[in-house]
Write a protein that holds these residues in place. Sequence first.
Motif, mmCIF file in Angstrom:
data_model
loop_
_atom_site.group_PDB
_atom_site.id
_atom_site.type_symbol
_atom_site.label_atom_id
_atom_site.label_comp_id
_atom_site.label_asym_id
_atom_site.label_seq_id
_atom_site.Cartn_x
_atom_site.Cartn_y
_atom_site.Cartn_z
ATOM 1 N N GLU A 12 0.837 -1.201 0.000
ATOM 2 C CA GLU A 12 0.000 0.000 0.000
ATOM 3 C C GLU A 12 0.869 1.248 0.000
ATOM 4 O O GLU A 12 1.743 1.371 0.832
ATOM 5 N N LYS A 13 0.584 2.178 -0.891
ATOM 6 C CA LYS A 13 1.348 3.429 -0.909
ATOM 7 C C LYS A 13 0.630 4.552 -0.165
ATOM 8 O O LYS A 13 1.261 5.492 0.290
ATOM 9 N N LYS A 14 -0.690 4.463 -0.015
ATOM 10 C CA LYS A 14 -1.416 5.607 0.543
ATOM 11 C C LYS A 14 -0.851 6.011 1.903
ATOM 12 O O LYS A 14 -0.532 5.188 2.733
ATOM 13 N N GLY A 15 -0.700 7.287 2.060
ATOM 14 C CA GLY A 15 -0.172 7.831 3.309
ATOM 15 C C GLY A 15 1.343 7.756 3.438
ATOM 16 O O GLY A 15 1.896 8.148 4.445
ATOM 17 N N ALA A 16 2.026 7.238 2.409
ATOM 18 C CA ALA A 16 3.477 7.066 2.498
ATOM 19 C C ALA A 16 4.207 8.381 2.229
ATOM 20 O O ALA A 16 3.750 9.214 1.460
ATOM 21 N N TYR A 17 5.348 8.532 2.876
ATOM 22 C CA TYR A 17 6.175 9.711 2.688
ATOM 23 C C TYR A 17 7.629 9.365 2.977
ATOM 24 O O TYR A 17 7.926 8.361 3.632
ATOM 25 N N ILE A 18 8.528 10.163 2.453
ATOM 26 C CA ILE A 18 9.953 10.012 2.726
ATOM 27 C C ILE A 18 10.247 10.817 3.988
ATOM 28 O O ILE A 18 9.916 11.996 4.079
ATOM 29 N N THR A 67 10.483 -1.631 1.444
ATOM 30 C CA THR A 67 10.353 -1.691 -0.018
ATOM 31 C C THR A 67 9.631 -0.467 -0.582
ATOM 32 O O THR A 67 9.394 -0.390 -1.779
ATOM 33 N N GLY A 68 9.312 0.510 0.252
ATOM 34 C CA GLY A 68 8.560 1.681 -0.180
ATOM 35 C C GLY A 68 9.279 2.636 -1.097
ATOM 36 O O GLY A 68 8.654 3.465 -1.753
ATOM 37 N N TRP A 69 10.607 2.538 -1.176
ATOM 38 C CA TRP A 69 11.351 3.447 -2.047
ATOM 39 C C TRP A 69 10.876 3.343 -3.487
ATOM 40 O O TRP A 69 10.874 4.328 -4.226
ATOM 41 N N LYS A 70 10.444 2.164 -3.909
ATOM 42 C CA LYS A 70 9.982 1.980 -5.286
ATOM 43 C C LYS A 70 8.757 2.852 -5.581
ATOM 44 O O LYS A 70 8.542 3.256 -6.713
ATOM 45 N N TRP A 71 7.963 3.144 -4.570
ATOM 46 C CA TRP A 71 6.776 3.993 -4.764
ATOM 47 C C TRP A 71 7.153 5.401 -5.221
ATOM 48 O O TRP A 71 6.360 6.116 -5.785
ATOM 49 N N PHE A 72 8.383 5.787 -4.895
ATOM 50 C CA PHE A 72 8.860 7.137 -5.226
ATOM 51 C C PHE A 72 9.864 7.121 -6.364
ATOM 52 O O PHE A 72 10.540 8.102 -6.617
ATOM 53 N N GLY A 73 9.971 5.981 -7.040
ATOM 54 C CA GLY A 73 10.888 5.867 -8.172
ATOM 55 C C GLY A 73 12.349 5.830 -7.756
ATOM 56 O O GLY A 73 13.221 6.171 -8.555
ATOM 57 N N LEU A 74 12.601 5.416 -6.528
ATOM 58 C CA LEU A 74 13.986 5.407 -6.000
ATOM 59 C C LEU A 74 14.423 3.994 -5.636
ATOM 60 O O LEU A 74 13.660 3.148 -5.367
#
Length: 125
Positions: free
Chosen positions: A57-63, A118-125
């Motif tokens: 899930e990406k919703k609510g995600a932030y760096i 693994t959330g970095w992929k959500w930001f293209g990183l």
Amino acid sequence: PIKNGTVIYDGHRGGHITMTSGHDFQRFAFSLPNVYMTCLVVQCSQIESTTAKTEDEKKGAYISIDLDDGCFANADSDNHNVDSSIVREDCKDCDFALRDIQENEELFWSYGDYCIRTGWKWFGL
């Protein structure tokens, strides 16, 4: 010594930055005056979320970038002595000692409790 239940980190010492764009994160990191600072920013960054319950899930995600004393926290999922998941009415963003911590003992957080590896992929990183 630090007693069990003591606030270790209150999250309000300044130097904490959040971003919702991978492009903005890259621009910020590479705008710093030297490679050492860029490496420190990358090392002290993680993906967090206010709402995501799974790594899909990406919703609510932030760096999240910790440029305050929070960046000196070390990770040990099995033997952590500081907990970020405890919520108290008087200190909602605090991290607490899970047990008595002796003088010169290193502080360890379980990053898996709040970071999405693994959330970095959500930001293209």
